[in-house]
Scaffold this motif. Structure first.
Motif, mmCIF file in Angstrom:
data_model
loop_
_atom_site.group_PDB
_atom_site.id
_atom_site.type_symbol
_atom_site.label_atom_id
_atom_site.label_comp_id
_atom_site.label_asym_id
_atom_site.label_seq_id
_atom_site.Cartn_x
_atom_site.Cartn_y
_atom_site.Cartn_z
ATOM 1 N N ARG A 43 -2.458 -2.388 -9.335
ATOM 2 C CA ARG A 43 -2.639 -3.574 -8.499
ATOM 3 C C ARG A 43 -3.327 -3.306 -7.178
ATOM 4 O O ARG A 43 -3.732 -4.237 -6.495
ATOM 5 N N GLU A 44 -3.450 -2.066 -6.773
ATOM 6 C CA GLU A 44 -4.034 -1.787 -5.461
ATOM 7 C C GLU A 44 -5.492 -2.212 -5.360
ATOM 8 O O GLU A 44 -6.009 -2.418 -4.266
ATOM 9 N N GLU A 46 -6.618 -5.024 -6.786
ATOM 10 C CA GLU A 46 -6.680 -6.465 -6.945
ATOM 11 C C GLU A 46 -7.136 -7.116 -5.630
ATOM 12 O O GLU A 46 -6.724 -6.702 -4.551
#
Length: 53
Positions: A43-44, A46
């Motif tokens: 997710r970093e 995103e």
């Protein structure tokens, strides 16, 4: 007056899962690769804020 059709949540969840499995079975090689990269990177990467919309 029409009455709304009542669906139980477990039944709806099972229908969504079945539909998702059908969609995943029909994906292309390019789509599969895109999903694999997204899972690997996490997710970093995103987008957040204005970029997310």
């Amino acid at each position: 007056m029409k009455q709304k059709k009542q669906n139980s949540k477990p039944l709806m969840a099972a229908q969504f899962k079945a539909e998702a499995r059908m969609m995943l079975a029909n994906r292309s090689v390019k789509q599969s690769r895109f999903i694999e990269i997204a899972i690997a990177k996490g997710r970093e990467l995103e987008p957040v804020g204005r970029m997310a919309g």
